[in-house]
Every structure is written in C-alpha cells, then in structure tokens.
Design an enzyme around this catalytic site. Sequence first.
Site, mmCIF file in Angstrom:
data_model
loop_
_atom_site.group_PDB
_atom_site.id
_atom_site.type_symbol
_atom_site.label_atom_id
_atom_site.label_comp_id
_atom_site.label_asym_id
_atom_site.label_seq_id
_atom_site.Cartn_x
_atom_site.Cartn_y
_atom_site.Cartn_z
ATOM 1 N N LYS A 1 0.698 -1.259 -0.052
ATOM 2 C CA LYS A 1 0.121 -0.136 0.241
ATOM 3 C C LYS A 1 0.847 1.257 -0.182
ATOM 4 C CE LYS A 1 -3.713 -2.241 -0.477
ATOM 5 N NZ LYS A 1 -4.283 -3.144 0.307
HETATM 6 C C1 LIG Z 1 -5.428 -4.222 0.758
HETATM 7 C C2 LIG Z 1 -6.822 -4.137 0.987
HETATM 8 C C3 LIG Z 1 -7.822 -4.293 2.030
HETATM 9 C C4 LIG Z 1 -7.057 -5.164 3.164
HETATM 10 O O1 LIG Z 1 -6.097 -4.517 3.770
HETATM 11 P P1 LIG Z 1 -5.254 -5.319 4.698
HETATM 12 O O2 LIG Z 1 -4.642 -4.217 5.402
HETATM 13 O O3 LIG Z 1 -4.523 -6.113 4.191
HETATM 14 O O4 LIG Z 1 -6.492 -6.040 5.532
HETATM 15 C C5 LIG Z 1 -9.045 -3.933 1.906
HETATM 16 N N1 LIG Z 1 -9.563 -3.442 0.836
HETATM 17 C C6 LIG Z 1 -8.940 -2.979 -0.185
HETATM 18 C C7 LIG Z 1 -9.332 -2.384 -1.483
HETATM 19 C C8 LIG Z 1 -7.325 -3.340 -0.447
HETATM 20 O O5 LIG Z 1 -6.795 -3.209 -1.324
#
Ligand SMILES: *Cc1c(COP(=O)(O)O)cnc(C)c1O
Length: 385
Positions: free
Chosen positions: A187
């Site tokens: 991210k």
């Molecule tokens: C990465 C992601 C999540 C989940 O994030 P985590 O921190 O891995 O639980 C949820 N929604 C979207 C759209 C994502 O890209």
Amino acid sequence: MTPPFLPFAQPEIGEEEIAEVVDTLRSGWVTTGPKVRRFEQDFAAFLGDPGLHCVAVNSATAGLHLALEALGVGPGDEVITTTHTFTATAEVVRYLGADVKLVDIAPATLNIDPAAVAAAITPRTKAIMPVHYAGLAADMPALLDIARRHGLKVVEDAAHALPTTCGGALVGTLGSDATVFSFYANKTITTGEGGMLVTRDAALAQRARTMRLHGMNRDAFDRFTAKVPSWYYEVVAPGFKYNLTDIAAALGIHQLKKAQAFQQRRAAIAAQYDAALAGLPLILPPRPALGDQHAWHLYVLRLADDAGVARDHFIERLFDAGIGCSVHYIPLHLHPYWRDRYALQPAMFPHSQHAYERMLSLPIYTRMSDADVQRVAAAVRTALP
Ligand SMILES: *Cc1c(COP(=O)(O)O)cnc(C)c1O
C-alpha cells in the site's frame, strides 16, 4: 543481456524506520504501547481535523470489521459495496452474519456507481461501503447524500486512498461514519501489516478500541474510582485480537511523514506513463477532479477494444519482458463464494466485467527510477500488436 525483473510492487523503508524499529526492540515494549499511541496522534494530525479519533489495528480488514461491528451491523442487515474490489471489503460483512449487496461501477472512474447504490437499497439496507479504487476518490457527495436520505451508515474502504482528496478535503475527513486505511506491504505507506480506523464518532471509536483487544474495558471502573489498579479490567464483549504492535507503529510513524512525498513521486510516475502511453489503443486511468489529489496506489490500464491482443496474452508479454504486473481485481461476482452465495452473473455487473476483461495494473511505486518507468512504457508499446 536481459535486464533484471522489475517487481510489481516494493515498499520503501528508510533508515529512519529501521532506527525506530530498533529503538522499539531495545525499549522492552514491543506490542501495543507508546508508539501506537504516537502513530494514532500523528495520523490525526496528518488528517488535520481535531474532531477525528484514530484507532490503530493490525489490518484494514480488522478495521472494517470493527467499524461495522460498532455500527451494529448484524444478521438480517444488508451492506452495499462494489464488486470491483478486494474480497476483504465484503468478507467483513459476512463475519457479522449480514448480507452483501454487490453493485456495479461507473465505467469512467471504476468507482462504485451511486445510481447503482440507490437502486440496490431495500428495507434491510444498513450501510454503504465505498472503495476509493486505485486511490481515486469515489463520488462521496452523491453517496453521502443517498445515505442521508435513506438513514444509512457509510464506512469508507480507504485501503488505496492515503493521501487522496475529494472536493479538496482528505479522505478520512469527509463525514462518513468511519474510514479505514491499510498499511499492507504494497500500500502507499506500510507497517508490514496494519490499518487505521478513523471516525468522528467518539462512541464508535471507544467500541473499536475495546473490541480490538478482547472486549477488555478499563473505563467502566473509572466511573467508580479515580484510580484504576494496573491489573484491573472488565470484559464487556467477546472481542477480537486486532491490536497493532509498537514494532509496526514504529514503521508507520516514519512512513506517514513521507506520505505526501511518496504521493508526489507516484503522481509523477503516473504522469510519465500518461505521456508515454498517449495515442495507443489503451484507456488510461481516470484523472481526479480538478484540484483533487489521487493517491495513485494503482495505475490501471485498460486495453481498448481495437487493441488486437487479449489481456492475458498482453500480461504474458510484459512478464516475458521482465515487467511484473497484476490485475486488481478479479471482481467479487466471479469468485465461487460470492457468485454461488448470491447467484451472481457477469451480466449483472456489465461495467466491472468489461473493465476486468481488459485491465491490468502496471508497477507504480516510489523506488522505481524514471528509467524503470520508461522501460515499462516501452514494454507496453512493444506488447501491443
Ligand atoms: C489491501 C486491501 C484491503 C485489506 O487491507 P489489509 O490491511 O491487508 O487488511 C481492503 N480493501 C482493499 C480495497 C484493499 O486493497
């Protein structure tokens, strides 16, 4: 000589993060403690709104679950979200025994279509979960208006949206019930694993704080005596184990300081791609509204109908050229669990389906050099017939 493989995504971890993690390890306090508190305070300051409460958790999935739990979502309720997302957005609704109502996207933005949301509302609808897909803000004015008119809650999946603005205001400050960010490894900022639940609602924040750690509450005691013994707590609900560690928060404190600089680098890469790929049989990613900021978590290309090459073959050609790419996402309506539970068919989601069949995500991350970006663009040109 073939150049080395260019990965699809890579975090940028600096010496500041490493030193802070080492400091945490030497401090003797490795789980939730002073660094988590500091990360939460820094996050509130970053969003710049003193009315916000920030609750750090060990994933965005956990944060979304806690937000819906605190809002009372449960069996018999329906929650509307987009099919064009990662399964985490929707799975948390099922954790609570509620049902998911998937809707289509607006083809111009790839974001949830407010008209489709309005059409999906039933007497059972409890909440709407928009996703700021790729880092581009969903149409929040329209969605918040629909929610207001129908008495629905809004929980934003902002896993892609740090920092994104909508109407000049940062996602996290837009006036929904809760907004949840992700700090997963790929991210826009990372703590390895982690997330942040942001809300203006003090009661929601308090419930999330309690439920992120086993439903343990020390505040109940505070009502009767000023001094709570350090060992005392009351279990008020069967909570979860969703707390963030200080080791992870140590990373987050320094990643957050770099968030705006990271966004600028990502935006510069996106602009380089846009310039290098203009005029080809490709649909380039949608732009933000004038004056708004796109977080550019993803750079999602779509092959035009006259591109003359199928998406899967196109991706193979890029891999053969040493370029990592991916597809975000296989829409939920195509996955066996969601498809079978709700009897979903591609024809119910024509825009998501059309985009899915033609789309791919190119590498976009701060550690890419300008030469890397040009190499990817050249490989894209070569992979077209
Ligand atoms: C990465 C992601 C999540 C989940 O994030 P985590 O921190 O891995 O639980 C949820 N929604 C979207 C759209 C994502 O890209």
